[in-house]
Design an enzyme around this catalytic site. Sequence first.
Site, PDB file in Angstrom:
ATOM      1  N   ASN A   7       0.867  -1.187   0.000  1.00  0.00           N
ATOM      2  CA  ASN A   7       0.000   0.000   0.000  1.00  0.00           C
ATOM      3  C   ASN A   7       0.898   1.230   0.000  1.00  0.00           C
ATOM      4  O   ASN A   7       1.481   1.589   1.022  1.00  0.00           O
ATOM      5  CB  ASN A   7      -0.890  -0.050   1.251  1.00  0.00           C
ATOM      6  CG  ASN A   7      -1.857   1.121   1.332  1.00  0.00           C
ATOM      7  OD1 ASN A   7      -1.819   2.037   0.500  1.00  0.00           O
ATOM      8  ND2 ASN A   7      -2.716   1.096   2.328  1.00  0.00           N
ATOM      9  N   ARG A  91      -2.745  -2.097  -3.337  1.00  0.00           N
ATOM     10  CA  ARG A  91      -3.912  -1.250  -3.146  1.00  0.00           C
ATOM     11  C   ARG A  91      -3.799  -0.067  -4.109  1.00  0.00           C
ATOM     12  O   ARG A  91      -2.805   0.658  -4.095  1.00  0.00           O
ATOM     13  CB  ARG A  91      -3.963  -0.727  -1.714  1.00  0.00           C
ATOM     14  CG  ARG A  91      -5.135   0.186  -1.530  1.00  0.00           C
ATOM     15  CD  ARG A  91      -5.082   0.927  -0.243  1.00  0.00           C
ATOM     16  NE  ARG A  91      -6.223   1.825  -0.185  1.00  0.00           N
ATOM     17  CZ  ARG A  91      -6.224   2.967   0.465  1.00  0.00           C
ATOM     18  NH1 ARG A  91      -5.158   3.361   1.122  1.00  0.00           N
ATOM     19  NH2 ARG A  91      -7.292   3.721   0.462  1.00  0.00           N
ATOM     20  N   HIS A 180     -12.834   3.607  -0.184  1.00  0.00           N
ATOM     21  CA  HIS A 180     -12.835   2.627   0.913  1.00  0.00           C
ATOM     22  C   HIS A 180     -13.571   1.349   0.506  1.00  0.00           C
ATOM     23  O   HIS A 180     -14.078   0.609   1.359  1.00  0.00           O
ATOM     24  CB  HIS A 180     -13.541   3.164   2.175  1.00  0.00           C
ATOM     25  CG  HIS A 180     -12.861   4.329   2.822  1.00  0.00           C
ATOM     26  ND1 HIS A 180     -13.565   5.402   3.327  1.00  0.00           N
ATOM     27  CD2 HIS A 180     -11.560   4.587   3.068  1.00  0.00           C
ATOM     28  CE1 HIS A 180     -12.725   6.276   3.845  1.00  0.00           C
ATOM     29  NE2 HIS A 180     -11.484   5.802   3.695  1.00  0.00           N
ATOM     30  N   ARG A 241     -10.693  16.706   6.657  1.00  0.00           N
ATOM     31  CA  ARG A 241     -11.497  17.011   5.464  1.00  0.00           C
ATOM     32  C   ARG A 241     -12.888  17.484   5.856  1.00  0.00           C
ATOM     33  O   ARG A 241     -13.490  16.966   6.787  1.00  0.00           O
ATOM     34  CB  ARG A 241     -11.635  15.762   4.579  1.00  0.00           C
ATOM     35  CG  ARG A 241     -10.371  15.425   3.841  1.00  0.00           C
ATOM     36  CD  ARG A 241     -10.508  14.109   3.099  1.00  0.00           C
ATOM     37  NE  ARG A 241      -9.553  13.145   3.600  1.00  0.00           N
ATOM     38  CZ  ARG A 241      -9.556  11.848   3.306  1.00  0.00           C
ATOM     39  NH1 ARG A 241     -10.489  11.353   2.514  1.00  0.00           N
ATOM     40  NH2 ARG A 241      -8.650  11.043   3.796  1.00  0.00           N
ATOM     41  N   GLU A 364      -8.484  -4.779   5.240  1.00  0.00           N
ATOM     42  CA  GLU A 364      -8.368  -4.596   3.796  1.00  0.00           C
ATOM     43  C   GLU A 364      -7.234  -5.439   3.220  1.00  0.00           C
ATOM     44  O   GLU A 364      -7.341  -5.969   2.123  1.00  0.00           O
ATOM     45  CB  GLU A 364      -8.130  -3.105   3.488  1.00  0.00           C
ATOM     46  CG  GLU A 364      -9.362  -2.252   3.720  1.00  0.00           C
ATOM     47  CD  GLU A 364      -9.052  -0.813   4.056  1.00  0.00           C
ATOM     48  OE1 GLU A 364      -8.684  -0.550   5.223  1.00  0.00           O
ATOM     49  OE2 GLU A 364      -9.175   0.052   3.186  1.00  0.00           O
TER      50      GLU A 364
HETATM   51  P1  ADP Z   1      -7.141   5.090   8.026  1.00  0.00           P
HETATM   52  O1  ADP Z   1      -8.462   5.635   7.592  1.00  0.00           O
HETATM   53  O2  ADP Z   1      -5.986   5.964   7.687  1.00  0.00           O
HETATM   54  O3  ADP Z   1      -6.928   3.627   7.704  1.00  0.00           O
HETATM   55  P2  ADP Z   1      -7.672   4.268  10.742  1.00  0.00           P
HETATM   56  O4  ADP Z   1      -8.787   3.399  10.345  1.00  0.00           O
HETATM   57  O5  ADP Z   1      -6.503   3.635  11.412  1.00  0.00           O
HETATM   58  O6  ADP Z   1      -7.140   5.195   9.592  1.00  0.00           O
HETATM   59  O7  ADP Z   1      -8.269   5.390  11.720  1.00  0.00           O
HETATM   60  C1  ADP Z   1      -7.448   6.360  12.290  1.00  0.00           C
HETATM   61  C2  ADP Z   1      -8.267   7.237  13.231  1.00  0.00           C
HETATM   62  O8  ADP Z   1      -9.006   6.405  14.128  1.00  0.00           O
HETATM   63  C3  ADP Z   1      -7.392   8.096  14.128  1.00  0.00           C
HETATM   64  O9  ADP Z   1      -7.179   9.344  13.556  1.00  0.00           O
HETATM   65  C4  ADP Z   1      -8.217   8.219  15.378  1.00  0.00           C
HETATM   66  O10 ADP Z   1      -9.047   9.343  15.256  1.00  0.00           O
HETATM   67  C5  ADP Z   1      -9.072   6.983  15.407  1.00  0.00           C
HETATM   68  N1  ADP Z   1      -8.600   5.987  16.392  1.00  0.00           N
HETATM   69  C6  ADP Z   1      -7.627   5.078  16.253  1.00  0.00           C
HETATM   70  N2  ADP Z   1      -7.482   4.348  17.374  1.00  0.00           N
HETATM   71  C7  ADP Z   1      -8.371   4.802  18.265  1.00  0.00           C
HETATM   72  C8  ADP Z   1      -8.729   4.483  19.605  1.00  0.00           C
HETATM   73  N3  ADP Z   1      -8.121   3.509  20.281  1.00  0.00           N
HETATM   74  N4  ADP Z   1      -9.720   5.189  20.185  1.00  0.00           N
HETATM   75  C9  ADP Z   1     -10.353   6.165  19.517  1.00  0.00           C
HETATM   76  N5  ADP Z   1     -10.058   6.521  18.244  1.00  0.00           N
HETATM   77  C10 ADP Z   1      -9.104   5.856  17.628  1.00  0.00           C
END
Ligand code: ADP
Length: 381
Positions: A7, A91, A180, A241, A364
């Site tokens: 990725n 990806r 997504h 965003r 994913e």
């Molecule tokens: P991406 O969309 O880049 O794959 P993720 O699915 O890992 O990202 O989501 C990242 C976001 O999820 C972080 O910015 C945070 O806001 C939230 N997040 C990640 N871990 C936690 C947690 N343990 N508790 C609350 N929010 C979380």
Amino acid sequence: MLILVINCGSSSVKYELLNVAKETSICGGIVECIGGVRSSVAHEVVDGELIKRRIPCKDHHEAIEIVRDTLIDPRHGVLSDVSDVAGVGHRVVHGGEEFHSSTLIDRSVIRSIEKFSELAPLHNPPALEGIKSCMKIFELVPQVAVFDTAFHHAMPEYAYCYGIPYKYYKKYAIRKYGFHGTSHRYVSIKAALVLKKPLEEVNLITAHLGNGCSITAVAGGKSIDTSMGFTPLDGLLMGTRSGSIDPAVVFFLMKKENLTAEDISDALNKKSGFLGVSGVSNDIRDILEAIKEGNKRAKLAYDIFVYRIKKYIGSYAAVLGNVDAVVFTAGIGENVPEIKNEMKKSFSYLVESGTRFMTIRTNEELLIAKDTYKIITEQTK
Ligand code: ADP
């Protein structure tokens, strides 16, 4: 059979080696800050230690070389040779109108991904660099592209067409694509298993709430509408965003603040969302902390976020008619149960008619690996 999933982001390469038959991860990691002075690799073998080290890395090609060297490193590596990898799954964010499913990569696929770089200038070019490098570095290993947009190809025309002059759709392919897709597809498959129903018979609303956030209406296992659009800027409020706004805000601000198209794109993509509204952070964990401390703008950002999720669930419930489950996934969806609980309360009429509200951890990489495996085994039959 071992599949390597790659990725590529603009300055990073994430990788994961998976055993598809066992549906398990063997190791994974990230090469970060490509082209910067702080470039590094972090590599973790499942149930093993995390190894982090600074390493010079000027571009994506070098990053893929680092991935290969890490995988075959005699001390921490897991492979004796690159030929142990049966396939590489990439990806790719944008597959335009052409790719309805994952595909084996050849020259014409590369040309198409290049063509769609215009639609995803931040995402497709690094993915292409990764693909081209892997074709050299993992020579003779088949490569497969898995597109974020592919799952949304079942959307009907009235859902993906914008109300703008039709000539712009014909000329520039301006329409809703949705993103997504691999995550929405993965959790749909999992939800069907939980519901003990064939995928073709389930109606779902899947909410991928991570850094980027999108909600999809899934009818009979297929995406029929989704909150992101031509780009991943549309729909829900996100980390940085804006999500949906009145398009007139764009030209009003451009005039008032004397902004260029790039400036306004930067403001809406990088300085809005949780960060822009709260002035605190793009991360919901900081927003929740700030709310506890009485920060009103953090509360406002959170309220906008939750309100929009509610509006999408309501409108997709109307579109679907019958909803078997509302599924929450990704960083926020998996870790902030308050959102699911609040939605469950708001949609008590759905709960009463049998709709389940569930959290499913997305994966994913596993779906990319499974698609890659399927395509390369079909090819060698
Ligand atoms: P991406 O969309 O880049 O794959 P993720 O699915 O890992 O990202 O989501 C990242 C976001 O999820 C972080 O910015 C945070 O806001 C939230 N997040 C990640 N871990 C936690 C947690 N343990 N508790 C609350 N929010 C979380």
